[in-house]
Design a protein around this motif. Structure first.
Motif, short mmCIF file in Angstrom:
data_model
loop_
_atom_site.label_atom_id
_atom_site.label_comp_id
_atom_site.label_asym_id
_atom_site.label_seq_id
_atom_site.Cartn_x
_atom_site.Cartn_y
_atom_site.Cartn_z
N MET A 1 0.82 -1.03 0.17
CA MET A 1 0.04 0.04 -0.12
C MET A 1 0.91 1.19 -0.12
SD MET A 1 -2.73 1.07 2.92
CE MET A 1 -3.51 -0.10 2.85
N PRO A 2 0.67 2.27 -0.89
CA PRO A 2 1.60 3.43 -0.85
C PRO A 2 1.35 3.90 0.28
CG PRO A 2 -0.05 3.30 -2.80
CD PRO A 2 -0.21 2.10 -1.91
N LEU A 3 2.33 4.47 0.84
CA LEU A 3 2.64 5.18 2.41
C LEU A 3 2.55 6.53 2.40
CD1 LEU A 3 5.56 2.91 3.73
CD2 LEU A 3 3.21 2.67 4.14
N HIS A 4 2.62 7.13 1.15
CA HIS A 4 2.56 8.47 1.06
C HIS A 4 1.46 9.33 0.13
CE1 HIS A 4 6.34 8.49 3.29
NE2 HIS A 4 6.76 7.74 2.61
N ASP A 5 0.15 8.54 -0.08
CA ASP A 5 -0.97 8.99 -0.63
C ASP A 5 -1.49 10.26 0.12
OD1 ASP A 5 -0.62 7.17 -2.58
OD2 ASP A 5 -2.41 6.10 -2.08
N PRO A 6 -1.73 11.18 -0.78
CA PRO A 6 -2.36 12.42 -0.09
C PRO A 6 -3.73 12.22 0.79
CG PRO A 6 -2.15 12.71 -2.55
CD PRO A 6 -1.81 11.37 -2.20
N PRO A 7 -3.64 12.53 1.97
CA PRO A 7 -4.96 12.20 2.92
C PRO A 7 -6.18 12.79 2.44
CG PRO A 7 -3.52 13.63 3.89
CD PRO A 7 -2.65 13.30 2.78
N VAL A 8 -5.96 13.97 1.46
CA VAL A 8 -7.26 14.54 1.14
C VAL A 8 -8.31 13.38 0.27
CG1 VAL A 8 -6.37 15.15 -1.28
CG2 VAL A 8 -8.18 16.57 -0.30
N HIS A 9 -7.86 12.33 -0.11
CA HIS A 9 -8.70 11.56 -0.92
C HIS A 9 -9.61 10.92 -0.01
CE1 HIS A 9 -6.73 12.81 -4.58
NE2 HIS A 9 -5.80 12.20 -4.42
N ASP A 43 -11.79 -8.01 -0.50
CA ASP A 43 -12.01 -7.22 0.59
C ASP A 43 -11.12 -6.05 0.33
OD1 ASP A 43 -13.95 -8.84 2.27
OD2 ASP A 43 -12.30 -9.49 3.39
N THR A 44 -11.68 -4.91 0.53
CA THR A 44 -10.94 -3.64 0.11
C THR A 44 -10.64 -2.75 1.21
OG1 THR A 44 -11.41 -3.58 -2.15
CG2 THR A 44 -10.68 -1.64 -1.25
N GLU A 45 -9.43 -1.92 1.67
CA GLU A 45 -9.38 -1.17 2.85
C GLU A 45 -8.88 0.10 2.17
OE1 GLU A 45 -6.27 -2.84 5.09
OE2 GLU A 45 -7.44 -4.80 5.55
N ILE A 46 -9.45 1.36 2.79
CA ILE A 46 -9.17 2.67 1.93
C ILE A 46 -9.02 3.29 3.39
CG2 ILE A 46 -10.00 4.60 0.79
CD1 ILE A 46 -12.07 2.84 -0.27
N PHE A 51 -4.94 2.72 -0.49
CA PHE A 51 -6.10 1.79 -0.98
C PHE A 51 -5.71 0.64 -1.55
CE2 PHE A 51 -9.07 2.20 -4.85
CZ PHE A 51 -9.92 1.14 -4.50
N VAL A 52 -6.22 -0.62 -0.86
CA VAL A 52 -5.60 -1.89 -1.36
C VAL A 52 -6.97 -2.91 -1.42
CG1 VAL A 52 -5.20 -2.70 0.84
CG2 VAL A 52 -3.87 -3.63 -0.81
N VAL A 53 -6.79 -3.62 -2.31
CA VAL A 53 -7.84 -4.73 -2.80
C VAL A 53 -7.41 -6.05 -2.35
CG1 VAL A 53 -9.22 -5.74 -4.29
CG2 VAL A 53 -8.70 -3.38 -4.58
N ARG A 54 -7.87 -6.79 -1.56
CA ARG A 54 -7.35 -8.18 -1.56
C ARG A 54 -8.28 -9.16 -1.81
NH1 ARG A 54 -3.56 -6.81 2.45
NH2 ARG A 54 -4.04 -5.00 3.95
N PHE A 55 -7.70 -10.35 -2.22
CA PHE A 55 -8.34 -11.36 -2.92
C PHE A 55 -8.35 -12.70 -2.40
CE2 PHE A 55 -6.27 -8.40 -6.05
CZ PHE A 55 -7.40 -8.07 -6.87
N ALA A 56 -9.37 -13.56 -2.56
CA ALA A 56 -9.20 -14.75 -2.18
C ALA A 56 -7.84 -15.55 -2.15
CB ALA A 56 -10.24 -15.70 -2.60
N GLY A 57 -7.37 -16.28 -1.36
CA GLY A 57 -6.22 -16.83 -1.31
C GLY A 57 -4.86 -15.99 -0.80
N GLY A 58 -5.14 -14.77 -0.64
CA GLY A 58 -3.77 -14.03 0.13
C GLY A 58 -3.46 -12.85 -0.60
N GLY A 59 -3.81 -12.91 -2.10
CA GLY A 59 -3.13 -11.82 -2.82
C GLY A 59 -3.71 -10.48 -2.67
N PRO A 62 -2.22 -2.90 -4.30
CA PRO A 62 -2.50 -1.42 -3.92
C PRO A 62 -2.80 -0.68 -5.28
CG PRO A 62 -0.14 -2.05 -4.17
CD PRO A 62 -0.87 -3.25 -4.40
N TYR A 63 -3.49 0.51 -4.87
CA TYR A 63 -3.93 1.40 -5.93
C TYR A 63 -3.64 2.76 -5.28
CZ TYR A 63 -6.23 -2.28 -8.64
OH TYR A 63 -6.46 -3.40 -9.26
N VAL A 64 -3.62 3.83 -5.98
CA VAL A 64 -3.52 5.02 -5.58
C VAL A 64 -4.94 5.61 -4.92
CG1 VAL A 64 -1.67 5.82 -7.25
CG2 VAL A 64 -4.06 6.04 -7.89
#
Length: 217
Positions: A1-9, A43-46, A51-59, A62-64
């Motif tokens: 997951m990007p560590l420095h994404d603008p928090p404004v999003h 499962d997605t966490e924002i 912003f990261v999308v997790r898939f079945a099986g553990g994959g 990350p997205y901006v």
């Protein structure tokens, strides 16, 4: 997951989930992100960190964070829902998923759980007619790992023996208490399960963790 994404999003995501009206802007980037969410079950966490999308099986991919607000607007607009800061569960039919992604067989149950620190978005294929259950089923764990353990930022009490622990054995359907006089399994709350850090029996992290959310109203 990007560590420095603008928090404004992330602030914009919270505004949308509090009901601030806005029209989604279709774009190839948003369609690409939605196709990732609709790839099987996810499962997605924002969060302010990304912003990261997790898939079945553990994959996981990350997205901006820039794409997160428009992605949520598209889901809510298709479901014709105006949120008011509460957790939501709704159904999208095949034609809805196809309109968003171009993927056939795209009916999904959708759960949105807004929090101060993280927003959770879960998609599952419907297993029955009608609306989704209160919580999504857990994503299948990686089959190649024989043992996985859920590590928590804050200890959780076992509902059977009341012993508190920050580590539980994780199976596909439940967690198992490690108490010497217990050893019983239970289904943890979805938010707790989704935000736990999973490690295999060699101590290697299977997926990243984030701070536990505080649900706002």
């Amino acid at each position: 997951m990007p560590l420095h994404d603008p928090p404004v999003h992330f602030a914009r995501v919270r505004q949308i989930l509090q009901g601030e009206a806005s029209e989604p802007r279709p774009s190839a980037k948003i369609t690409f992100v939605l196709r990732a969410l609709f790839t099987g079950e996810t499962d997605t966490e924002i969060s302010p960190r990304g912003f990261v999308v997790r898939f079945a099986g553990g994959g996981a991919i990350p997205y901006v964070s820039e794409a997160a607000p428009a992605m949520l607007l598209a889901l809510l607009a298709r479901a014709q829902i105006c949120p008011q800061g509460q957790a939501l569960a709704f159904r999208l039919e095949d034609e809805d998923g196809y309109a968003l992604t171009g993927i056939p067989d795209a009916a999904r149950w959708v759960w949105l759980v807004p929090g101060e620190d993280v927003v959770l978005v879960s998609l599952r294929r419907p297993t029955s007619a009608g609306p989704p259950p209160a919580e999504p089923s857990p994503l299948p764990l990686p089959s190649k790992l024989k043992k996985l353990y859920a590590h928590l930022a804050q200890p959780l009490a076992c509902p059977h023996c009341a012993r508190t622990s920050s580590v539980y054995r994780a199976t596909q359907d439940a967690w198992v208490c490690g108490g010497p006089r217990c050893g019983q399994s239970f289904s943890p709350p979805h938010r707790v399960r989704a935000l736990a850090e999973l490690r295999d029996d060699a101590g290697e992290t299977v997926r990243e963790t984030t701070a536990r959310p505080k649900i706002y109203r």
